[in-house]
Motif scaffolding. Structure first.
Motif, short mmCIF file in Angstrom:
data_model
loop_
_atom_site.label_atom_id
_atom_site.label_comp_id
_atom_site.label_asym_id
_atom_site.label_seq_id
_atom_site.Cartn_x
_atom_site.Cartn_y
_atom_site.Cartn_z
N SER A 136 23.94 -19.71 126.72
CA SER A 136 25.24 -19.44 126.12
C SER A 136 25.57 -17.96 126.27
N ALA B 117 27.89 -14.76 124.77
CA ALA B 117 28.72 -14.19 123.71
C ALA B 117 29.27 -12.87 124.23
N SER C 276 31.65 -20.09 128.23
CA SER C 276 30.71 -20.11 127.10
C SER C 276 29.27 -20.29 127.58
#
Length: 155
Positions: A58, A60, A72
């Motif tokens: 993932s 961020a 993402s």
């Protein structure tokens, strides 16, 4: 005889320059994304799983970096991240889901092909051009680059 010696040194010097140019060319493909992060999406990748040659995780995004749509989930080379749950600072290649590690370890890893080229070219410079001090300097620089990259990524 002197003409043959000059010819050999010229050819070997050209080969050494070709090896170094190939090392820079191979390194620049990744290094430009590591060094020139202005306008690129940057952030932290959390590794969720690894395959045989790549890891996924993932992503961020850091506040105020990049523009447009940020994925993402991203992919990174397995040699950079092998532990599930590892958090790695990355920059994304434009218009892809491919991430490259940033910071010191990412910088050193990006220039690995140049380190290998320095080691190869040092042999050519020592044997073909007959410049042993220059060859030792190139070999030590290449070896230091390879070693420091390994150490920063392993620990």
């Amino acid at each position: 005889m002197n003409l043959l010696l000059l010819g050999r040194r010229t050819v070997m010097g050209a080969l050494a320059v070709l090896l170094l140019a190939a090392g820079v060319w191979a390194s620049w493909g990744t290094a430009r994304h590591v060094m020139l992060t202005e306008g690129r999406a940057r952030g932290v990748m959390t590794v969720t799983g690894c395959g045989s040659d790549a890891c996924v995780g993932s992503f961020a995004s850091a506040a105020g970096t990049g523009g447009g749509e940020v994925p993402s989930r991203v992919v990174i080379d397995r040699s950079i991240a092998e532990k599930k749950g590892a958090r790695i600072p990355v920059a994304l290649k434009p218009d892809t889901r491919e991430a490259v590690r940033t910071g010191g370890p990412g910088f050193l890893h990006a220039w690995l092909p140049l380190g290998g080229a320095l080691l190869l070219a040092s042999v050519v410079v020592a044997g073909g051009v007959r410049l042993p001090r220059t060859a030792w300097g190139m070999a030590l620089t290449g070896g230091a680059l390879l070693t420091s990259s390994f150490v920063t990524l392993a620990f």
